[in-house]
Design an enzyme around this catalytic site. Sequence first.
Site, PDB file in Angstrom:
ATOM      1  N   CYS A  88      41.383  -5.667  15.286  1.00 51.30           N
ATOM      2  CA  CYS A  88      43.013  -6.090  14.769  1.00 51.30           C
ATOM      3  C   CYS A  88      43.328  -4.991  14.240  1.00 51.30           C
ATOM      4  O   CYS A  88      44.346  -3.722  14.370  1.00 51.30           O
ATOM      5  CB  CYS A  88      43.191  -7.232  14.483  1.00 51.30           C
ATOM      6  N   CYS A 107      39.858  -9.298  11.557  1.00 54.81           N
ATOM      7  CA  CYS A 107      39.350  -8.864  12.463  1.00 54.81           C
ATOM      8  C   CYS A 107      39.789  -7.479  12.232  1.00 54.81           C
ATOM      9  O   CYS A 107      40.655  -6.904  11.992  1.00 54.81           O
ATOM     10  CB  CYS A 107      40.309  -9.601  13.536  1.00 54.81           C
TER      11      CYS A 107
END
Length: 110
Positions: A36, A33
């Site tokens: 993230c 991600c």
Amino acid sequence: MKTPVTDLTDAAFTEAVLESKTICLVDFWSPRCGTCHSLAPALEAFAAANEGKVHVYKLDVDDNPITSEKYEIKSTPTLVFFKDGKPIDVTRGTLSASSLQSKLESVGGP
């Protein structure tokens, strides 16, 4: 350099978060991600500013499906504040360190 953000696993979740007397912030994240990864500096800054007052954890949803499923984590990053073993605030997506601080104050943190 030691980071104030601790990696967490399914096996350690209950003791670290649910049995904690301190407010905990868990970042449910995935190494795949990009968002993230962009959240990481803000999470580190928040953790450093609140060291000793709030426990900050990262839980990799790919490697720890039991906890992720229990809390119905459908997207990453998902940030969950826990107090007295219960989730008290859930945010999906990224936040700045100051936004995390505001959320902490709104949930009764130090």
